[in-house]
Design an enzyme around this catalytic site. Structure first.
Site, mmCIF file in Angstrom:
data_model
loop_
_atom_site.group_PDB
_atom_site.id
_atom_site.type_symbol
_atom_site.label_atom_id
_atom_site.label_comp_id
_atom_site.label_asym_id
_atom_site.label_seq_id
_atom_site.Cartn_x
_atom_site.Cartn_y
_atom_site.Cartn_z
ATOM 1 N N TYR A 49 50.770 96.214 -5.203
ATOM 2 C CA TYR A 49 49.414 96.156 -5.608
ATOM 3 C C TYR A 49 48.374 96.107 -4.577
ATOM 4 C CZ TYR A 49 45.082 94.709 -7.453
ATOM 5 O OH TYR A 49 43.646 94.543 -8.077
ATOM 6 N N THR A 68 40.302 94.411 -3.797
ATOM 7 C CA THR A 68 40.913 93.280 -4.370
ATOM 8 C C THR A 68 40.936 92.138 -3.129
ATOM 9 O OG1 THR A 68 42.522 92.134 -5.464
ATOM 10 C CG2 THR A 68 42.718 94.448 -4.139
ATOM 11 N N ASP A 86 40.728 111.886 -15.313
ATOM 12 C CA ASP A 86 41.886 111.061 -14.658
ATOM 13 C C ASP A 86 41.599 111.336 -13.146
ATOM 14 O OD1 ASP A 86 44.411 110.535 -13.897
ATOM 15 O OD2 ASP A 86 45.344 112.119 -14.817
ATOM 16 N N ALA A 136 41.674 101.734 -12.049
ATOM 17 C CA ALA A 136 42.683 101.121 -11.304
ATOM 18 C C ALA A 136 43.840 100.646 -11.740
ATOM 19 C CB ALA A 136 42.093 99.732 -10.687
ATOM 20 N N TYR A 137 44.960 100.637 -11.431
ATOM 21 C CA TYR A 137 46.155 100.129 -11.692
ATOM 22 C C TYR A 137 46.235 98.714 -11.211
ATOM 23 C CZ TYR A 137 51.167 99.292 -12.072
ATOM 24 O OH TYR A 137 52.509 98.806 -12.467
ATOM 25 N N TRP A 180 39.992 87.351 -8.739
ATOM 26 C CA TRP A 180 39.950 86.529 -9.851
ATOM 27 C C TRP A 180 39.058 87.118 -10.877
ATOM 28 C CZ3 TRP A 180 41.250 80.828 -8.427
ATOM 29 C CH2 TRP A 180 42.501 80.732 -7.637
ATOM 30 N N GLY A 231 38.007 99.771 -19.453
ATOM 31 C CA GLY A 231 38.580 98.497 -18.910
ATOM 32 C C GLY A 231 37.354 97.262 -18.851
ATOM 33 N N GLN A 232 37.680 96.065 -18.305
ATOM 34 C CA GLN A 232 36.995 94.918 -18.374
ATOM 35 C C GLN A 232 35.616 95.199 -17.527
ATOM 36 O OE1 GLN A 232 38.243 90.424 -17.586
ATOM 37 N NE2 GLN A 232 38.571 91.656 -15.642
#
Length: 293
Positions: A133, A109, A44, A68-69, A158, A17-18
């Site tokens: 979310y 988040t 997983d 994460a989703y 962000w 991921g990022q």
């Protein structure tokens, strides 16, 4: 003779991921770290057995959860999947780490907040997610805190990078495709550089069990709107592209976004001894990585 500093062993679920990819990259560049990144096929977090096997095999000091989703709008139509990963997955991970004496850093988040006073938000501000979310991420936070695991929940907002798929790269693509942009100007937050966050989380991991405990906020100084962020990106790219400010009504979405989610990052910076840089300077530093890459 001074004792040699012990290498910090870090395990990163969600390594493709990022954020996860930056953690693995920077961990390899920094001395004193052994960072192992695992993707979803290798670890997983929704499967307790998979977690225990990874902890047994790699014996980390610290897990930094990059799994994460994150599909905010899609979560409205597939809530079960969002809660499986962001809620139950974090519960399984936190409990396994707690049972095995492993510290955990979990990234959450700004979307755990809803209608709030328009001041920089501290971790103690009442939560009130506006969508699936945010609710799934809040469930993960609560599971982390209930597990008794050593470590920190680090809320960020962000998140962007100079590569991959995110707001920065999307704005550049759309600007080049259309020659103009329309961007909402009534949602306020702090753009957060994924490279800067990755370095910060590694700093925390280096402290092992002496890292800050509980819920913390990571954010640069200052705040802006999506329109202000897009304008800054276009400026760095040197593009002669008009950026029109519009309201959120111009872009209806499945999930409601908070109008104000400005996180106060100063306390964690002070706690860790970091220099608090502005979001503009963080963007400039991230842009330099784009130029180098």
């Amino acid at each position: 003779m001074q004792e040699e500093k012990r290498v910090v062993k870090v395990l990163v679920p969600g390594a493709k991921g990022q954020l996860g990819s930056r953690l693995v990259e920077f961990g390899a560049q920094r001395g004193g770290f052994q960072v192992v990144g695992l993707d979803q096929t290798e670890l997983d977090i929704t499967d307790p057995t998979s977690i225990l096997e990874a902890l047994s095999q790699h014996a980390p000091d610290v897990v930094i959860n990059g799994a994460a989703y994150t599909a905010v709008d899609l979560a409205e139509s597939e809530p079960e999947r969002a809660f499986d990963i962001n809620g139950k997955g974090v519960k399984h991970l936190a409990e396994a780490c707690s049972q095995n004496g492993v510290s955990l850093i979990h990234v959450s988040t700004d979307y755990v907040f809803g209608e709030v006073e328009r001041v920089p938000l501290s971790p103690s501000e009442p939560t009130g997610p506006l969508g699936v979310y945010g609710a799934s991420k809040l469930e993960g936070e609560e599971a982390f805190m209930a597990s008794g695991v050593q470590g920190a929940v680090v809320r960020v907002a962000w998140l962007y990078d100079a590569r991959g798929s995110n707001f920065l790269t999307t704005m550049l693509r759309l600007a080049n495709q259309h020659g103009r942009l329309k961007v909402v100007n009534d949602q306020h937050g702090v753009p957060t550089s994924a490279p800067a966050l990755a370095e910060a989380l590694l700093d925390m991991a280096e402290r092992r069990q002496d890292m800050p405990q509980g819920i913390r906020h990571y954010a640069h100084a200052g705040h802006t709107t999506w329109h202000g962020f897009a304008s800054a990106i276009v400026g760095h790219a040197g593009l002669d592209v008009p950026v029109e400010a519009v309201t959120s009504d111009a872009f209806p979405t499945a999930a409601t976004r908070p109008a104000w989610s400005v996180l106060d990052g100063a306390p964690l910076h002070q706690e860790m001894g970091w220099t608090l840089e502005t979001w503009q300077n963080a963007l400039a530093a991230c842009w330099e990585l784009r130029q180098e890459g």
